[in-house]
Enzyme design. Structure first.
Site, PDB file in Angstrom:
ATOM      1  N   CYS A   1      12.594  53.482  -1.560  1.00 21.61           N
ATOM      2  CA  CYS A   1      13.023  52.105  -2.205  1.00 21.61           C
ATOM      3  C   CYS A   1      11.680  51.637  -3.228  1.00 21.61           C
ATOM      4  O   CYS A   1      10.766  51.256  -2.492  1.00 21.61           O
ATOM      5  CB  CYS A   1      13.476  51.061  -1.402  1.00 21.61           C
ATOM      6  SG  CYS A   1      13.965  49.570  -2.134  1.00 21.61           S
TER       7      CYS A   1
ATOM      8  N   ASP B   1       1.186  10.342   3.889  1.00 24.47           N
ATOM      9  CA  ASP B   1       1.966  11.326   4.956  1.00 24.47           C
ATOM     10  C   ASP B   1       0.752  12.237   5.577  1.00 24.47           C
ATOM     11  O   ASP B   1       0.289  13.243   5.033  1.00 24.47           O
ATOM     12  CB  ASP B   1       2.809  11.929   4.109  1.00 24.47           C
ATOM     13  CG  ASP B   1       3.902  12.479   5.224  1.00 24.47           C
ATOM     14  OD1 ASP B   1       3.725  11.845   6.272  1.00 24.47           O
ATOM     15  OD2 ASP B   1       5.122  13.165   4.762  1.00 24.47           O
TER      16      ASP B   1
ATOM     17  N   GLU C   1       0.927  -1.151   0.171  1.00 23.92           N
ATOM     18  CA  GLU C   1      -0.001  -0.033  -0.054  1.00 23.92           C
ATOM     19  C   GLU C   1       0.737   1.296  -0.049  1.00 23.92           C
ATOM     20  O   GLU C   1       2.071   1.194   0.315  1.00 23.92           O
ATOM     21  CB  GLU C   1      -0.728   0.105   1.307  1.00 23.92           C
ATOM     22  CG  GLU C   1      -1.799  -1.064   1.165  1.00 23.92           C
ATOM     23  CD  GLU C   1      -2.455  -1.090   2.805  1.00 23.92           C
ATOM     24  OE1 GLU C   1      -2.341  -0.124   3.300  1.00 23.92           O
ATOM     25  OE2 GLU C   1      -2.975  -2.169   3.135  1.00 23.92           O
TER      26      GLU C   1
ATOM     27  N   CYS D   1      21.448  48.163  -1.268  1.00 19.36           N
ATOM     28  CA  CYS D   1      20.324  47.523  -1.981  1.00 19.36           C
ATOM     29  C   CYS D   1      20.111  47.377  -3.368  1.00 19.36           C
ATOM     30  O   CYS D   1      20.652  48.424  -4.092  1.00 19.36           O
ATOM     31  CB  CYS D   1      18.989  48.365  -1.354  1.00 19.36           C
ATOM     32  SG  CYS D   1      17.440  47.970  -2.190  1.00 19.36           S
TER      33      CYS D   1
ATOM     34  N   CYS E   1      16.960  46.632   3.771  1.00 23.13           N
ATOM     35  CA  CYS E   1      17.132  48.018   2.925  1.00 23.13           C
ATOM     36  C   CYS E   1      16.084  49.037   4.098  1.00 23.13           C
ATOM     37  O   CYS E   1      15.144  48.920   4.025  1.00 23.13           O
ATOM     38  CB  CYS E   1      16.759  48.057   1.662  1.00 23.13           C
ATOM     39  SG  CYS E   1      16.426  49.737   0.937  1.00 23.13           S
TER      40      CYS E   1
ATOM     41  N   CYS F   1      17.581  50.189  -4.744  1.00 24.44           N
ATOM     42  CA  CYS F   1      18.011  51.718  -4.459  1.00 24.44           C
ATOM     43  C   CYS F   1      19.103  52.060  -4.121  1.00 24.44           C
ATOM     44  O   CYS F   1      19.564  53.126  -3.992  1.00 24.44           O
ATOM     45  CB  CYS F   1      16.691  52.257  -3.778  1.00 24.44           C
ATOM     46  SG  CYS F   1      17.167  51.739  -1.933  1.00 24.44           S
TER      47      CYS F   1
END
Ligand code: IVH
Length: 679
Positions: free
Chosen positions: A439, A115, A111, A415, A433, A418
């Protein structure tokens, strides 16, 4: 009356049948819409004539009951688990051991190993009587009401050949589709709250198994119903019928209406077993649910009895577990993504590779530490794994395959969007950032949150329009939206016709009516979600008061802790945000609570504050809090000298009790509270 009784009876029968065809046989015979119409009809009748409602009515599938605490019961037969094996040698040994014990010819049943979480269902006279979790194998929790919401679990059995009383065991699992839907929804909510990627992945369900077990133990069955769980049965116990083997018994169970996997196979030799294992190792990718292995069981009951069991597992069965699926590929480049909150996520861009049913092109590298610890470099050959989790991860590097030119990865310092220098807070793994107002992805993210369905609900705007408005320099923050004119959009933005431009302006105009508590959520104060926004709105009644609130006052608001309080204070001490708020107020947004919508039911608790702890019989904790607020009282999260009463339920935290006793805060029961509000 007889007529109505018949109608309820017939509707129930029909819906049970349609439900069975859809969820057990996967072969629907009517449309979802037709089903919903019939269900609604039955629901209405049951509401009108509750005395006629069947206990096993199909309407139970939508839930509605609340389990305060799950009762524990001792299993009538121990809930055995399975011995595990990871190698084929283990299986050869298993087979040899069994053959040593007998001369008799016998067979094996192979079988799938689903889960999920194990469940035992007890039936009496063909009706589902009790559903119990496996627990520790000796005793488990009663989850009957929640199990009833699982559409493939029959509330009532078919035919009349089933035993008067018996138990059947199986696995409750969450189909991959339900799992993806659940996590996507949760992700959206958390993103809206300003959580970063690390916090989000912490809060999402790691795999369908965790999601199934978490769902089964929820207190509100209506919530469980929404989780769309499923259940395969794999073991019939306590049945003394004419049937001599496990396989035959499962076929009987199928006839009674249970969902039994169609991928069960009778095998006679170890070779056949190996073939089954190899077949499903590949084919598991095509299943709409997860399996983590194969279960091999001796089929004949007399052989099972002969072999017996150890305290933990039967000697007649074994599980073969599949290893996590892993492939190697080349890591082409590492790039960096900037989230709405400024959190940076490094991403591995891979040479596309097929793994567990999907083509994998990217994998998260989490943070700088992960890259350093594993010494992951561009150009490396890496191993990618999908171990239950949905997002694949890089689990190893084939360092021996590196060329002479390979160089360690240098994490970005600025970043990528920016250019701002990145920061890293002490003790945190993630780089940020900090340029939240300048930004681009952070700005667009804030605007997208603002227009969202649960916020200002401006559905004439979407991600793409925001992008276009931002790129055209028309909208750089949420306040700019309210300066937008028809002429700005029509003729200026590509693709916008008269009507769509008009719709945008009208949608924005309409949002001015959105109530204060939603505006408060929409402006995007980090960690202020819908619930917190509502609490703040109720407590402070208008934006001006909230702006002036001290940290102390904020902390005294129910459900507001230090992190949220500090975030609110931060927000209101930022000049740019204050300026935006001023413009929004001028534009006519609701900055005051609509008092008529929140009128008190009574003033019986005015001036009193409560701490609620433990589990209650009549009200859920949320209902209790609602009652307090409706009657003018305040809900606090921790006991202090300012607390008027501590309402104590079952399993109350001992620390709270101690503190209340020390501070002479009266401790009252749920009943006493109900008397207090006169209900
Ligand atoms: S038979 C005595 N069959 O695996 C019978 N178990 O570690 C014992 N499971 O707790 C279980 N699929 O939750 C059996 N086809 C299957 C199964 C299965 C999944 C789970 C079950 C059990 C665990 C064993």
């Amino acid at each position: 009356m007889q007529e109505i009784e018949d109608k309820i009876h017939n509707l129930s029968k029909l819906l049970h049948q349609y439900n069975y065809e859809y969820y057990v046989l996967s072969n629907p015979t009517i449309s979802d819409y037709e089903f919903d119409v019939l269900l609604k009809e039955l629901q209405d009748l049951e509401k009108q004539y509750p005395q006629l409602a069947h206990e096993d009515s199909p309407t139970k599938r939508v839930g509605g009951s609340i389990t305060k605490k799950f009762e524990t019961v001792v299993h009538s037969e121990p809930f055995l688990s399975l011995g595990n094996s990871y190698s084929k040698e283990d299986l050869i040994e298993f087979d040899a051991r069994i053959r040593k014990n007998t001369e008799q010819t016998f067979s094996y049943v192979c079988e799938l190993k689903f889960d999920g979480v194990a469940i035992g269902l007890k039936y009496k006279n063909g009706k589902l009587n009790m559903a119990v979790t496996r627990g520790d194998g000796l005793q488990g929790d009663v989850v009957t009401e929640n199990a009833k919401t699982i559409a493939s679990i029959p509330l009532k059995l078919s035919g009349n050949e089933f035993p008067e009383e018996f138990e059947i065991r199986g696995e409750v699992f969450m189909p991959l589709k339900s799992f993806a839907g659940l996590n996507n929804e949760k992700r959206k909510e958390l993103e809206d709250l300003g959580y970063d990627e690390e916090q989000i992945s912490d809060k999402l369900f790691k795999n369908p198994r965790n999601a199934a077990s978490g769902s089964l133990k929820m207190q509100e069955s209506a919530e469980v119903a929404k989780r769309k769980l499923d259940c395969f049965m794999y073991f019939v116990s306590g049945v003394d019928n004419e049937v001599n083997s496990h396989f035959e018994n499962l076929q009987m169970a199928k006839k009674w209406g249970f969902k039994v996997s169609e991928h069960i196979k009778i095998c006679h030799t170890i070779d056949e077993i190996m073939q089954y294992i190899d077949f499903w190792e590949k084919e598991r990718e095509t299943l709409p649910f997860e399996i983590d292995g194969i279960v091999i069981k001796v089929n004949e009951y007399n052989m099972q009895r002969l072999l017996g069991a150890t305290a933990k597992s039967p000697r007649w069965a074994i599980a073969y577990k599949y290893k996590a699926q892993r492939v190697s590929t080349v890591l082409n480049t590492i790039t960096y993504q900037v989230g709405r909150t400024g959190a940076i996520t490094p991403v591995a861009n891979l040479k596309p590779v097929f793994l567990a049913g999907t083509t994998v092109k990217r994998a998260s590298l989490y943070n700088a530490d992960y890259i350093t610890q594993m010494d992951i470099r561009e150009g490396d050959t890496v191993f990618v794994e999908k171990g239950g989790e949905i997002i694949p991860k890089v689990v190893a590097v084939a360092t021996e395959q590196r060329t002479l030119f390979s160089e360690p990865t240098v994490y970005i310092q600025n970043c990528p969007e920016c250019g701002t220098e990145l920061m890293r807070k002490e003790g945190e793994a993630i780089h940020y950032c900090s340029n939240e107002l300048g930004c681009p992805p952070q700005i667009k993210g804030k605007i997208e949150h603002f227009i969202g369905r649960k916020a200002m609900d401006i559905n004439s705007l979407g991600e793409k329009t925001i992008e276009a408005l931002y790129d055209a320099g028309l909208v750089k923050n949420i306040a700019d939206l309210y300066d937008l004119k028809y002429e700005d959009v029509f003729g200026k933005l590509e693709g916008f016709k008269e009507t769509s431009s008009q719709n945008i302006i009208e949608g924005i105009e309409l949002s001015k009516k959105i109530p204060f508590e939603r505006v408060l959520f929409a402006i995007g104060i980090r960690y202020v979600g819908q619930t917190v926004a509502k609490k703040l709105a109720l407590q402070f009644r208008n934006l001006e008061a909230l702006k002036l609130a001290t940290r102390e006052q904020l902390l005294n608001t129910n459900e507001i802790g230090e992190i949220i309080a500090d975030s609110i204070i931060d927000y209101f001490s930022n000049g740019a945000y204050l300026q935006q708020l001023e413009r929004l107020e001028k534009a006519g947004l609701q900055f005051t609570l609509d008092e008529t919508a929140y009128a008190l039911k009574s003033e019986s608790l005015l001036g009193k504050s409560f701490v609620v702890s433990g589990v209650f019989n009549v009200f859920s904790r949320d209902e209790m809090k609602k009652r307090i607020e409706e009657n003018g009282g305040k809900v606090l999260s921790g006991v202090s000298a300012a607390t008027s009463f501590l309402i104590a339920g079952d399993k109350m935290g001992p620390e709270k009790r101690k503190k209340a006793e020390k501070l002479n805060v009266p401790i009252i029961s749920e009943e006493e509270f109900i008397t207090m509000i006169g209900q």
